[in-house]
Enzyme design. Structure first.
Site, PDB file in Angstrom:
ATOM      1  CG  ASP A   6      -1.886   1.145   1.444  1.00  0.00           C
ATOM      2  OD1 ASP A   6      -2.425   1.572   0.278  1.00  0.00           O
ATOM      3  OD2 ASP A   6      -1.707   1.848   2.485  1.00  0.00           O
ATOM      4  CB  SER A   7       0.265   4.802  -0.677  1.00  0.00           C
ATOM      5  OG  SER A   7      -1.088   4.602   0.048  1.00  0.00           O
ATOM      6  CB  CYS A  69      -2.768   0.976  -2.652  1.00  0.00           C
ATOM      7  SG  CYS A  69      -2.648   2.800  -2.974  1.00  0.00           S
ATOM      8  CD  GLU A 148      -2.668   8.925   6.186  1.00  0.00           C
ATOM      9  OE1 GLU A 148      -1.783   9.834   6.042  1.00  0.00           O
ATOM     10  OE2 GLU A 148      -2.532   7.908   5.456  1.00  0.00           O
ATOM     11  CB  CYS A 180      -9.930   5.054  -0.290  1.00  0.00           C
ATOM     12  SG  CYS A 180      -8.573   5.661   0.288  1.00  0.00           S
ATOM     13  CG  HIS A 182      -6.888   5.869   4.507  1.00  0.00           C
ATOM     14  ND1 HIS A 182      -6.097   5.375   3.795  1.00  0.00           N
ATOM     15  CD2 HIS A 182      -6.007   6.704   5.349  1.00  0.00           C
ATOM     16  CE1 HIS A 182      -4.795   5.696   3.854  1.00  0.00           C
ATOM     17  NE2 HIS A 182      -4.621   6.428   4.888  1.00  0.00           N
TER      18      HIS A 182
END
Ligand code: DGL
Length: 262
Positions: A6-7, A69, A148, A180, A182
């Site tokens: 993932d990023s 991701c 985040e 996504c 997140h």
């Protein structure tokens, strides 16, 4: 080992879902924190990073790759499948499959980063399977930084979500793809905003179930994955306090993130 990249640490939502679906299989994870976010980068940069991440995971012994991701999956899946000699799984196809199964009236919403939505990967994938579907996409660039920051229940996050989800509500969608890494952390807020009638598709759970299914059909590979005998490892290209906190929150236990130069 199952290789997952993932990023950053958001992809741990996928790693966690895979751990729950396939608890006996060791995984090696790489989060490219030094170069995150991918969602605002160009497709070329995202493809270059995706190749580098894959090569790192293969060097660690990954026998299978999961692109956790959504942004990387949306622009680099085909390239990685062409370049590397391992089975490649990604978060987009299983989410599309689930959305097609669950949509009652063929009105599907998709939320993701700018790069994911600009790639139109979900729209094209859905229309390739069901041309008459109505697909409504909405980029949500502010959600990743809010997650985040750990602002998962804040008033400000609710306000921004209301703003992003309003156009989708107006279109009367029946299914919403959380495109996504997140967004599973905002599942409850999104559910409150969209109402119980709208089915939410969590792409991390979708890929975990798809992978478990695929491995049932491939007993030789499943056996090889089980035989590695190594513990799971979680690598990152930078280590920050915020990322470490988010990793612990996602897994619900203290995570050991190992920093590497990639
Ligand atoms: N991992 C990215 C995704 O799922 C979100 C974070 C980023 O923009 O890098 O699209």
């Amino acid at each position: 080992m199952i290789g997952i990249f993932d990023s950053g640490v958001g992809g741990l939502t996928v790693a966690r879902a895979i751990e729950q679906a396939l608890p006996d299989l060791p995984m090696v994870y790489f989060g490219d924190i030094a170069r995150t976010p991918y969602g605002s980068k160009s497709p070329d940069t995202i493809r270059t990073c995706s190749c580098r991440n894959t090569e790192f995971l293969l060097a660690q012994g990954a026998q299978l790759l999961v692109i956790a991701c959504n942004t990387a999956a949306s622009v680099a899946s085909d390239l990685l499948r062409r370049l590397y000699p391992v089975p490649v799984f990604e978060v987009i196809t299983p989410a599309i499959d689930q959305a097609l199964c669950l949509s009652s009236h063929g009105r599907i919403g998709v939320i993701g980063t700018r790069a994911t939505i600009a790639s139109e990967v979900y729209r094209h994938g859905l229309h390739a399977r069901e041309p008459h579907l109505s697909v409504f996409s909405q980029p949500c660039p502010l959600l990743v930084p809010l997650v985040e920051e750990g602002w998962l229940r804040r008033r400000e996050t609710k306000m921004i979500l209301r703003r992003y989800l309003h156009p989708l509500k107006c279109r009367d969608i029946d299914t919403l793809i959380l495109g996504c890494t997140h967004y599973p952390l905002l599942h409850e807020l999104i559910r409150q905003r969209m109402g119980r009638r709208v089915r939410l598709i969590d792409s991390s759970r979708a890929v975990a179930l798809h992978l478990a299914d695929a491995l049932q059909q491939a007993p030789a590979l499943l056996k090889q994955l089980k035989q590695t005998g190594q513990p799971s490892r979680f690598f990152v290209s930078d280590r920050t306090e915020a990322a470490a906190r988010m990793a612990d929150r996602i897994f619900g236990r203290p995570m050991q993130l190992e920093r590497v130069e990639v």
